[in-house]
Motif scaffolding. Structure first.
Motif, PDB file in Angstrom:
ATOM      1  N   ASP A  37      -5.891 -27.940 -23.822  1.00 28.75           N
ATOM      2  CA  ASP A  37      -7.045 -28.705 -24.253  1.00 28.75           C
ATOM      3  C   ASP A  37      -6.584 -29.879 -25.104  1.00 28.75           C
ATOM      4  O   ASP A  37      -5.782 -29.705 -26.020  1.00 28.75           O
ATOM      5  CB  ASP A  37      -7.980 -27.783 -25.053  1.00 28.75           C
ATOM      6  N   GLU A  58     -24.234 -23.252 -18.648  1.00 30.85           N
ATOM      7  CA  GLU A  58     -24.675 -23.712 -19.961  1.00 30.85           C
ATOM      8  C   GLU A  58     -25.611 -22.690 -20.609  1.00 30.85           C
ATOM      9  O   GLU A  58     -25.520 -22.419 -21.806  1.00 30.85           O
ATOM     10  CB  GLU A  58     -25.360 -25.083 -19.858  1.00 30.85           C
ATOM     11  N   SER A  68     -18.418 -24.441 -26.725  1.00 26.04           N
ATOM     12  CA  SER A  68     -17.871 -25.047 -25.495  1.00 26.04           C
ATOM     13  C   SER A  68     -17.869 -26.562 -25.610  1.00 26.04           C
ATOM     14  O   SER A  68     -18.605 -27.144 -26.408  1.00 26.04           O
ATOM     15  CB  SER A  68     -18.681 -24.607 -24.277  1.00 26.04           C
ATOM     16  N   TRP A  69     -17.035 -27.203 -24.799  1.00 28.28           N
ATOM     17  CA  TRP A  69     -16.954 -28.654 -24.738  1.00 28.28           C
ATOM     18  C   TRP A  69     -16.232 -29.048 -23.456  1.00 28.28           C
ATOM     19  O   TRP A  69     -15.703 -28.208 -22.739  1.00 28.28           O
ATOM     20  CB  TRP A  69     -16.243 -29.212 -25.976  1.00 28.28           C
ATOM     21  N   GLN A  70     -16.209 -30.344 -23.188  1.00 28.95           N
ATOM     22  CA  GLN A  70     -15.512 -30.879 -22.018  1.00 28.95           C
ATOM     23  C   GLN A  70     -14.131 -31.364 -22.452  1.00 28.95           C
ATOM     24  O   GLN A  70     -13.995 -31.972 -23.509  1.00 28.95           O
ATOM     25  CB  GLN A  70     -16.279 -32.071 -21.434  1.00 28.95           C
ATOM     26  N   THR A  71     -13.131 -31.079 -21.640  1.00 30.28           N
ATOM     27  CA  THR A  71     -11.795 -31.616 -21.877  1.00 30.28           C
ATOM     28  C   THR A  71     -11.370 -32.319 -20.584  1.00 30.28           C
ATOM     29  O   THR A  71     -11.864 -31.994 -19.509  1.00 30.28           O
ATOM     30  CB  THR A  71     -10.796 -30.510 -22.274  1.00 30.28           C
ATOM     31  N   SER A  72     -10.503 -33.299 -20.699  1.00 31.57           N
ATOM     32  CA  SER A  72     -10.077 -33.998 -19.482  1.00 31.57           C
ATOM     33  C   SER A  72      -8.694 -33.517 -19.065  1.00 31.57           C
ATOM     34  O   SER A  72      -7.892 -33.065 -19.887  1.00 31.57           O
ATOM     35  CB  SER A  72     -10.097 -35.511 -19.677  1.00 31.57           C
ATOM     36  N   ASN A  82     -13.001 -33.917 -15.680  1.00 32.45           N
ATOM     37  CA  ASN A  82     -13.465 -33.160 -16.837  1.00 32.45           C
ATOM     38  C   ASN A  82     -13.562 -31.690 -16.490  1.00 32.45           C
ATOM     39  O   ASN A  82     -13.875 -31.326 -15.364  1.00 32.45           O
ATOM     40  CB  ASN A  82     -14.828 -33.663 -17.308  1.00 32.45           C
ATOM     41  N   LEU A  84     -15.063 -27.980 -18.202  1.00 28.91           N
ATOM     42  CA  LEU A  84     -15.789 -27.291 -19.252  1.00 28.91           C
ATOM     43  C   LEU A  84     -14.919 -26.143 -19.751  1.00 28.91           C
ATOM     44  O   LEU A  84     -14.449 -25.327 -18.958  1.00 28.91           O
ATOM     45  CB  LEU A  84     -17.115 -26.741 -18.708  1.00 28.91           C
TER      46      LEU A  84
END
Length: 125
Positions: A37, A58, A68-72, A82, A84
């Motif tokens: 991450d 979600e 939770s979050w978005q990572t690239s 992206n 999740l």
């Protein structure tokens, strides 16, 4: 060692707890996967969406109050994408508690295994 014995060295029993909900299956160590991450620098274990929840991911994460979050990330021959990610309540691999691992939710399932493990996740096991 025959081929199957060799492959079995890379397969682990995985149990992911999201609040009271348990997701279990077999995890395969993908030696080419070094996904971490970008925000926390924690390794990411890939889990098919259908194994996490049949409903909206979600809603599932909100229901169990999981962060939770978005990572690239990037894959070979592709642009940045992206992913999740979320922090499970508890993760057991071969019966041992494993900390500081994120779950990355992917659309597709894997052929012979339920999860893809990043190699650093199992180093201490």
């Amino acid at each position: 060692l025959n081929d199957q014995q060799l492959i079995n060295q890379f397969v682990y029993e995985v149990r992911i707890f999201c609040g009271p909900c348990e997701i279990k299956g077999s995890g395969f160590v993908d030696t080419g996967n070094h996904l971490v991450d970008e925000r926390t620098n924690l390794p990411i274990m890939m889990v098919p969406k259908e194994m996490v929840s049949k409903e909206s991911i979600e809603l599932f994460l909100a229901k169990y109050r999981l962060s939770s979050w978005q990572t690239s990330y990037s894959v070979i021959n592709s642009d940045q994408q992206n992913l999740l990610v979320f922090k499970p309540t508890l993760l057991l691999i071969n019966g041992q508690v494993v900390r500081n691992v994120l779950i990355g939710v992917v659309e597709n399932s894997f052929h012979e295994y339920d999860f893809l493990l990043q190699p650093s996740i199992v180093r201490s096991i």
